[in-house]
Design a protein around this motif. Structure first.
Motif, PDB file in Angstrom:
ATOM      1  N   PRO A 170       0.822  -1.220   0.000  1.00  0.00           N
ATOM      2  CA  PRO A 170       0.000   0.000   0.000  1.00  0.00           C
ATOM      3  C   PRO A 170       0.856   1.271   0.000  1.00  0.00           C
ATOM      4  O   PRO A 170       0.515   2.246  -0.678  1.00  0.00           O
ATOM      5  CB  PRO A 170      -0.814  -0.122   1.296  1.00  0.00           C
ATOM      6  CG  PRO A 170      -0.954  -1.606   1.485  1.00  0.00           C
ATOM      7  CD  PRO A 170       0.365  -2.177   1.019  1.00  0.00           C
ATOM      8  N   GLN A 171       1.970   1.285   0.709  1.00  0.00           N
ATOM      9  CA  GLN A 171       2.798   2.493   0.820  1.00  0.00           C
ATOM     10  C   GLN A 171       3.580   2.788  -0.459  1.00  0.00           C
ATOM     11  O   GLN A 171       4.273   3.808  -0.540  1.00  0.00           O
ATOM     12  CB  GLN A 171       3.778   2.375   2.000  1.00  0.00           C
ATOM     13  CG  GLN A 171       3.104   2.346   3.356  1.00  0.00           C
ATOM     14  CD  GLN A 171       2.500   0.983   3.694  1.00  0.00           C
ATOM     15  OE1 GLN A 171       2.967  -0.046   3.187  1.00  0.00           O
ATOM     16  NE2 GLN A 171       1.461   0.960   4.505  1.00  0.00           N
ATOM     17  N   ASN A 172       3.470   1.896  -1.455  1.00  0.00           N
ATOM     18  CA  ASN A 172       4.138   2.144  -2.731  1.00  0.00           C
ATOM     19  C   ASN A 172       3.132   2.367  -3.863  1.00  0.00           C
ATOM     20  O   ASN A 172       3.496   2.308  -5.041  1.00  0.00           O
ATOM     21  CB  ASN A 172       5.067   0.972  -3.083  1.00  0.00           C
ATOM     22  CG  ASN A 172       6.321   0.960  -2.199  1.00  0.00           C
ATOM     23  OD1 ASN A 172       6.696   1.985  -1.627  1.00  0.00           O
ATOM     24  ND2 ASN A 172       6.953  -0.193  -2.080  1.00  0.00           N
ATOM     25  N   VAL A 173       1.861   2.615  -3.515  1.00  0.00           N
ATOM     26  CA  VAL A 173       0.815   2.824  -4.530  1.00  0.00           C
ATOM     27  C   VAL A 173       0.238   4.230  -4.396  1.00  0.00           C
ATOM     28  O   VAL A 173      -0.106   4.663  -3.301  1.00  0.00           O
ATOM     29  CB  VAL A 173      -0.299   1.754  -4.376  1.00  0.00           C
ATOM     30  CG1 VAL A 173      -1.508   2.109  -5.232  1.00  0.00           C
ATOM     31  CG2 VAL A 173       0.227   0.372  -4.769  1.00  0.00           C
ATOM     32  N   VAL A 181       5.344   3.582  -6.919  1.00  0.00           N
ATOM     33  CA  VAL A 181       6.633   4.215  -6.625  1.00  0.00           C
ATOM     34  C   VAL A 181       7.547   3.178  -5.974  1.00  0.00           C
ATOM     35  O   VAL A 181       7.116   2.062  -5.680  1.00  0.00           O
ATOM     36  CB  VAL A 181       6.476   5.453  -5.702  1.00  0.00           C
ATOM     37  CG1 VAL A 181       5.587   6.500  -6.366  1.00  0.00           C
ATOM     38  CG2 VAL A 181       5.951   5.082  -4.331  1.00  0.00           C
ATOM     39  N   ASP A 182       8.794   3.565  -5.751  1.00  0.00           N
ATOM     40  CA  ASP A 182       9.728   2.712  -5.018  1.00  0.00           C
ATOM     41  C   ASP A 182       9.995   1.398  -5.753  1.00  0.00           C
ATOM     42  O   ASP A 182       9.585   0.333  -5.322  1.00  0.00           O
ATOM     43  CB  ASP A 182       9.173   2.454  -3.605  1.00  0.00           C
ATOM     44  CG  ASP A 182      10.172   1.755  -2.710  1.00  0.00           C
ATOM     45  OD1 ASP A 182      11.297   1.475  -3.171  1.00  0.00           O
ATOM     46  OD2 ASP A 182       9.820   1.479  -1.543  1.00  0.00           O
ATOM     47  N   PHE A 183      10.703   1.502  -6.875  1.00  0.00           N
ATOM     48  CA  PHE A 183      11.045   0.328  -7.673  1.00  0.00           C
ATOM     49  C   PHE A 183      12.347  -0.330  -7.187  1.00  0.00           C
ATOM     50  O   PHE A 183      12.982  -1.078  -7.929  1.00  0.00           O
ATOM     51  CB  PHE A 183      11.162   0.732  -9.153  1.00  0.00           C
ATOM     52  CG  PHE A 183       9.825   0.852  -9.848  1.00  0.00           C
ATOM     53  CD1 PHE A 183       8.925   1.862  -9.513  1.00  0.00           C
ATOM     54  CD2 PHE A 183       9.455  -0.042 -10.846  1.00  0.00           C
ATOM     55  CE1 PHE A 183       7.679   1.973 -10.158  1.00  0.00           C
ATOM     56  CE2 PHE A 183       8.229   0.055 -11.498  1.00  0.00           C
ATOM     57  CZ  PHE A 183       7.351   1.056 -11.152  1.00  0.00           C
TER      58      PHE A 183
HETATM   59 MG   LIG Z   1       8.348   2.262  -0.199  1.00  0.00          MG
END
Ligand SMILES: [Mg+2]
Ligand SMILES: Nc1ncnc2c1ncn2[C@@H]1O[C@H](COP(=O)(O)OP(=O)(O)O)[C@@H](O)[C@H]1O
Length: 292
Positions: free
Chosen positions: A161-164, A175-177
């Motif tokens: 969830p924190q990367n969407v 984000v955060d690849f």
């Molecule tokens: Mg992240």
């Protein structure tokens, strides 16, 4: 948006500041220290996998995938510069809106779009990282209990969830690849389900996840992704098998990289992985029925 030079290969791409703007702290993720927003950009520390990730982001840009940041180069301090994707990103713990089913199904569709856009990238070199860089996974040597499946594509592999990024209640960006690398569609789908259903033992469901219906959410995600019947019938066994692999990888990252990985390990993530495995095994029949 100021995009800086874009045509040089990632290793020689420099980002030239267009104005002096304040650095705004972004919500801390689990791992990367020093992620900040500056105007329309995000600055992240340069890492060994940065250029492999940059090449992947360039590919996604070239094929017109709209849901990933663009790699703009390195700034005067040597940090990676990426475009900022506007929208809302769930916090940790997630807000109640992050458990909405419409958001869940949009995550499934976004993952499908990412997989479609990723097809073919780096396939001609067996999905190896470009010369001079590495995929994050290869940074941490680990002895695995079972071999990884033959890769089919490069993908994100950390759709938490924190990367969407969410706009109007729907997932529109990733984000955060950092953990991107060669994998299979099913592995990435399972991983996404793990975070978004979520798939874990009931005692590990923190609010607001403690009231969700895991079976119906698993079904909704897999339907939205458009999984084949073959993928549906392999998903749970893959998840059960992955638990041992994840446990080994987490432990190795904690030992070899320290930092956020060691913090997560001390907080008991290894035991949580084993509880998840036991839960998947004990609920396998019901989960399998929900999937078909
Ligand atoms: Mg992240
Ligand atoms: N390109 C971006 N666009 C919008 N928000 C971003 C972007 N990159 C990072 N963020 C925000 O910053 C947070 C932390 O950054 P992230 O790259 O995920 O670091 P970590 O590796 O620590 O998880 C994300 O959860 C998100 O809220």
């Amino acid at each position: 948006m100021s995009t800086g030079p874009r045509r040089e290969p990632p290793h020689s791409r420099r980002y030239h500041e267009t104005a002096t703007q304040p650095e705004l702290r972004l919500p801390a993720g689990d791992v990367t220290e020093g992620v900040v927003r500056v105007g329309d950009t995000v600055r992240r520390p340069h890492q060994p996998q940065s250029l492999a990730v940059a090449e992947y982001l360039d590919h996604l840009e070239r094929v017109g995938f709209p849901g990933s940041p663009r790699y703009l180069g390195r700034d005067d301090s040597g940090r990676d510069v990426l475009t900022f994707l506007p929208g809302h990103v769930p916090g940790d713990p997630v807000e109640p809106w992050a458990t909405d089913e419409r958001l869940l199904t949009s995550v499934g569709r976004l993952l499908r779009a990412l997989h479609t856009a990723s097809a073919g990238f780096a396939a001609d070199r067996g999905f190896a990282a470009p010369a001079g860089s590495t995929w994050r996974r290869d940074l941490v040597p680990v002895h695995l209990p079972a071999p990884e499946p033959q890769p089919e594509l490069v993908s994100h592999l950390d759709v938490t969830p924190q990367n969407v990024v969410v706009r109007d209640g729907e997932a529109v960006g990733l984000v955060d690849f950092d953990l991107a690398g060669p994998t299979t569609r099913l592995t990435d789908l399972y991983n996404t389900a793990m975070h978004w259903v979520p798939l874990c033992a009931p005692e590990d469901l923190r609010p607001p996840w403690d009231v969700v219906d895991q079976l119906s959410r698993l079904r909704a995600l897999v339907d939205a992704y458009g999984a084949t019947s073959g993928e549906r019938s392999s998903l749970l066994d893959l998840g059960i098998a992955r638990a041992d692999v994840s446990w080994e990888r987490m432990r190795a990252s904690a030992e070899q990289l320290g930092g956020g990985w060691a913090r997560m390990w001390r907080a008991g993530v290894g035991d949580m992985i084993l509880r998840r495995k036991r839960w998947l095994v004990s609920r396998r029949a019901e989960l399998a029925a929900a999937l078909v």
